[in-house]
Design a protein around this motif. Structure first.
Motif, PDB file in Angstrom:
ATOM      1  N   ASP A 174       0.861  -1.187   0.000  1.00 48.06           N
ATOM      2  CA  ASP A 174       0.000   0.000   0.000  1.00 48.06           C
ATOM      3  C   ASP A 174       0.901   1.241   0.000  1.00 48.06           C
ATOM      4  O   ASP A 174       1.720   1.430   0.903  1.00 48.06           O
ATOM      5  CB  ASP A 174      -0.878  -0.013   1.250  1.00 48.06           C
ATOM      6  N   PRO A 175       0.783   2.101  -1.018  1.00 49.43           N
ATOM      7  CA  PRO A 175       1.682   3.260  -1.117  1.00 49.43           C
ATOM      8  C   PRO A 175       1.659   4.176   0.099  1.00 49.43           C
ATOM      9  O   PRO A 175       2.663   4.836   0.390  1.00 49.43           O
ATOM     10  CB  PRO A 175       1.166   3.991  -2.363  1.00 49.43           C
ATOM     11  N   ALA A 176       0.548   4.212   0.814  1.00 46.70           N
ATOM     12  CA  ALA A 176       0.475   5.082   1.992  1.00 46.70           C
ATOM     13  C   ALA A 176       1.436   4.601   3.075  1.00 46.70           C
ATOM     14  O   ALA A 176       2.222   5.389   3.627  1.00 46.70           O
ATOM     15  CB  ALA A 176      -0.950   5.130   2.530  1.00 46.70           C
ATOM     16  N   ALA A 182       9.366   4.192   4.169  1.00 46.08           N
ATOM     17  CA  ALA A 182      10.574   4.643   3.485  1.00 46.08           C
ATOM     18  C   ALA A 182      11.076   5.958   4.073  1.00 46.08           C
ATOM     19  O   ALA A 182      12.284   6.159   4.260  1.00 46.08           O
ATOM     20  CB  ALA A 182      10.300   4.802   1.992  1.00 46.08           C
ATOM     21  N   TYR A 183      10.146   6.861   4.369  1.00 40.34           N
ATOM     22  CA  TYR A 183      10.521   8.163   4.928  1.00 40.34           C
ATOM     23  C   TYR A 183      11.246   7.981   6.257  1.00 40.34           C
ATOM     24  O   TYR A 183      12.255   8.649   6.528  1.00 40.34           O
ATOM     25  CB  TYR A 183       9.262   9.017   5.121  1.00 40.34           C
ATOM     26  N   GLN A 184      10.721   7.061   7.100  1.00 38.58           N
ATOM     27  CA  GLN A 184      11.343   6.822   8.401  1.00 38.58           C
ATOM     28  C   GLN A 184      12.644   6.044   8.260  1.00 38.58           C
ATOM     29  O   GLN A 184      13.660   6.391   8.856  1.00 38.58           O
ATOM     30  CB  GLN A 184      10.363   6.059   9.305  1.00 38.58           C
ATOM     31  N   TYR A 185      12.617   4.996   7.460  1.00 41.19           N
ATOM     32  CA  TYR A 185      13.761   4.075   7.362  1.00 41.19           C
ATOM     33  C   TYR A 185      14.990   4.754   6.766  1.00 41.19           C
ATOM     34  O   TYR A 185      16.120   4.533   7.224  1.00 41.19           O
ATOM     35  CB  TYR A 185      13.359   2.866   6.513  1.00 41.19           C
ATOM     36  N   PHE A 186      14.781   5.573   5.754  1.00 42.50           N
ATOM     37  CA  PHE A 186      15.907   6.215   5.078  1.00 42.50           C
ATOM     38  C   PHE A 186      16.274   7.575   5.672  1.00 42.50           C
ATOM     39  O   PHE A 186      17.097   8.309   5.113  1.00 42.50           O
ATOM     40  CB  PHE A 186      15.614   6.359   3.584  1.00 42.50           C
ATOM     41  N   GLY A 187      15.656   7.929   6.792  1.00 40.11           N
ATOM     42  CA  GLY A 187      16.029   9.154   7.494  1.00 40.11           C
ATOM     43  C   GLY A 187      15.734  10.424   6.727  1.00 40.11           C
ATOM     44  O   GLY A 187      16.482  11.408   6.814  1.00 40.11           O
ATOM     45  N   THR A 303      -3.830  10.141   9.531  1.00 43.40           N
ATOM     46  CA  THR A 303      -5.230   9.769   9.399  1.00 43.40           C
ATOM     47  C   THR A 303      -5.499   9.244   7.991  1.00 43.40           C
ATOM     48  O   THR A 303      -4.620   9.234   7.122  1.00 43.40           O
ATOM     49  CB  THR A 303      -6.105  11.001   9.655  1.00 43.40           C
ATOM     50  N   GLU A 304      -6.712   8.802   7.770  1.00 42.63           N
ATOM     51  CA  GLU A 304      -7.090   8.306   6.446  1.00 42.63           C
ATOM     52  C   GLU A 304      -6.956   9.399   5.385  1.00 42.63           C
ATOM     53  O   GLU A 304      -6.584   9.124   4.244  1.00 42.63           O
ATOM     54  CB  GLU A 304      -8.526   7.765   6.470  1.00 42.63           C
ATOM     55  N   SER A 305      -7.230  10.633   5.779  1.00 45.41           N
ATOM     56  CA  SER A 305      -7.085  11.722   4.807  1.00 45.41           C
ATOM     57  C   SER A 305      -5.611  11.945   4.473  1.00 45.41           C
ATOM     58  O   SER A 305      -5.263  12.272   3.327  1.00 45.41           O
ATOM     59  CB  SER A 305      -7.717  13.007   5.350  1.00 45.41           C
ATOM     60  N   GLN A 309      -3.557  11.539   0.920  1.00 40.89           N
ATOM     61  CA  GLN A 309      -2.550  12.454   0.380  1.00 40.89           C
ATOM     62  C   GLN A 309      -1.342  11.678  -0.156  1.00 40.89           C
ATOM     63  O   GLN A 309      -0.818  11.971  -1.246  1.00 40.89           O
ATOM     64  CB  GLN A 309      -2.062  13.415   1.474  1.00 40.89           C
ATOM     65  N   ALA A 310      -0.905  10.701   0.628  1.00 42.07           N
ATOM     66  CA  ALA A 310       0.266   9.911   0.233  1.00 42.07           C
ATOM     67  C   ALA A 310      -0.013   9.128  -1.048  1.00 42.07           C
ATOM     68  O   ALA A 310       0.836   9.049  -1.947  1.00 42.07           O
ATOM     69  CB  ALA A 310       0.649   8.955   1.362  1.00 42.07           C
ATOM     70  N   ARG A 311      -1.212   8.551  -1.134  1.00 42.88           N
ATOM     71  CA  ARG A 311      -1.561   7.780  -2.342  1.00 42.88           C
ATOM     72  C   ARG A 311      -1.687   8.691  -3.551  1.00 42.88           C
ATOM     73  O   ARG A 311      -1.358   8.295  -4.674  1.00 42.88           O
ATOM     74  CB  ARG A 311      -2.853   7.004  -2.102  1.00 42.88           C
TER      75      ARG A 311
END
Length: 428
Positions: A174-176, A182-187, A303-305, A309-311
């Motif tokens: 799921d892209p979200a 990825a944002y957290q893992y790659f700093g 949140t779901e909203s 946004q991420a999707r």
């Protein structure tokens, strides 16, 4: 044909053979046709994959020194070994942050246990076969390996590099949740100097990919799954109908080229489908999680909203994910009870091996063996083995970290009890 002869005899013995010649001819044709149909039906079912012949059982635990009594450890044996042809040529396009390290470990473990050759970087360094550029045969050695599974970017050259009967696999998420991971893992928060929420709210996110943040982050955070599968995503626009059509064309082409795409949100179900496709056993797909984060706090603001946004940001990944998730769910819906039972068996068998091999889950920084360290210890979990687990090759293959396996594979070193014991830092 024996069925045809029996029908004729029945006709004669009951007096029906006295009917007119035309009727007898029609009855004979019908009986021959029915006989042929039944013969083809029998041949069809006998020739189907082994999963349709699951009626004899054996133990999946191949060591007898530590017997386990629970029945879920049982696994299939086959009426004839000729009915089972385990796939030995596999290419796994390892997409980022889609459960790919866990799947990678399953494939590498199988290759090592079955003496298969694994493609490694031509430089014998790192975990990438040319990534972020498209794969070329010059990126890997040896030619025509049995397994390709390091990070690589899918290309037509891969089809030429691998043997003709190769099974091609990949995985999606799921892209979200993939974007957050990825944002957290790659700093990325440190590189961009902004939180994940601030990044989502930024009107022009591409403006973040500058300076030291430009080289990899745009491939990790901007439709990264589609990028790994071969599409140049840097110039795509979600509002351009031509771009959306281009993405759909690539997805449909991937559907033809890839034999299966695993879905992280349905990982156990995916592994059973993969097991059947490859004609492996359940023991072959037993797994322990790899590169997992410990005690990750759920972002209450996600949140779901926010997920929407991420999707929307990674819209091409969303198209990719929706396509292959729907395809997997269609497969699962055809035999729901079968997959329910097989998933339960997989979980039970994995739990048994976990009890056998692992004393406890610990932060990687506290690992007492260098082969259980990740190399990036912040908030990443690993395992502390039981005494028996330290002397069991299967336990070592299940628990050794990806980075440790890669280092050993690249150096041509064996991965076994002897190697593992040489990595001991201290006894606890």
């Amino acid at each position: 044909m024996p069925l045809c002869i029996i029908l004729v005899w029945v006709l004669a013995s009951t007096g029906l053979a006295k009917v007119d010649k035309d009727m007898r001819r029609k009855l004979m044709i019908a009986s021959v046709g029915f006989s042929v149909f039944m013969s083809l039906l029998v041949v069809h079912f006998l020739g189907m994959p082994y999963t349709w012949l699951r009626f004899l059982r054996k133990s999946d635990l191949n060591d007898t020194d530590m017997p386990l009594t629970s029945t879920p450890s049982e696994e299939v044996i086959y009426p004839s070994q000729q009915l089972r042809h385990p796939a030995a040529h596999i290419a796994y396009i390892k997409t980022h942050k889609t459960g790919s390290s866990t799947i990678w470990s399953i494939l590498v473990t199988y290759a090592l246990e079955n003496n298969l050759t694994i493609a490694i970087p031509a430089t014998r360094q790192g975990n990438k076969l040319g990534w972020p550029k498209s794969f070329t045969p010059a990126d890997a050695v040896p030619p025509k390996p049995d397994l390709l599974c390091y990070h690589s970017r899918f290309s037509s050259a891969m089809l030429d590099y691998m043997p003709e009967d190769t099974i091609y696999l990949s995985s999606v998420r799921d892209p979200a949740t993939q974007l957050l991971s990825a944002y957290q893992y790659f700093g990325a928060s440190s590189c961009f100097n902004m939180s994940f929420t601030e990044f989502l709210d930024r009107p022009s996110k591409t403006a973040s990919f500058v300076g030291r943040c430009s080289e990899y982050y745009k491939w990790w955070l901007m439709n990264g799954q589609m990028y790994d599968l071969g599409l140049d995503t840097s110039l795509l626009s979600s509002t351009n109908p031509v771009d959306r059509s281009k993405v759909l064309d690539v997805i449909l082409k991937l559907d033809r080229q890839l034999h299966m795409v695993l879905v992280l949100e349905l990982l156990d179900e995916s592994l059973i489908v993969m097991r059947d496709l490859l004609e492996w056993t359940t023991l072959d797909v037993v797994y322990f999680r790899k590169n997992f984060q410990l005690g990750t706090k759920v972002d209450v603001t996600y949140t779901e909203s926010r997920k929407a946004q991420a999707r929307k940001w990674n819209w091409a990944d969303e198209m990719l994910y929706s396509h292959f998730r729907q395809k997997l769910e269609t497969i699962l819906s055809q035999r729901p009870e079968y997959y329910k039972i097989e998933v339960a068996n997989l979980k039970a068998l994995s739990d048994q091996w976990m009890s056998r091999c692992v004393r406890k889950v610990i932060p990687a920084a506290l690992a007492n063996n260098k082969y259980l360290k990740t190399g990036y210890e912040d908030n990443i979990g690993t395992y502390r083995l039981t005494s028996n687990g330290q002397h069991n090759n299967k336990c070592i293959l299940l628990t050794m970290t990806e980075v440790a396996k890669i280092r050993l594979l690249n150096n041509g070193s064996s991965i076994d009890v002897k190697t593992f014991q040489g990595g001991t830092i201290l006894d606890t």
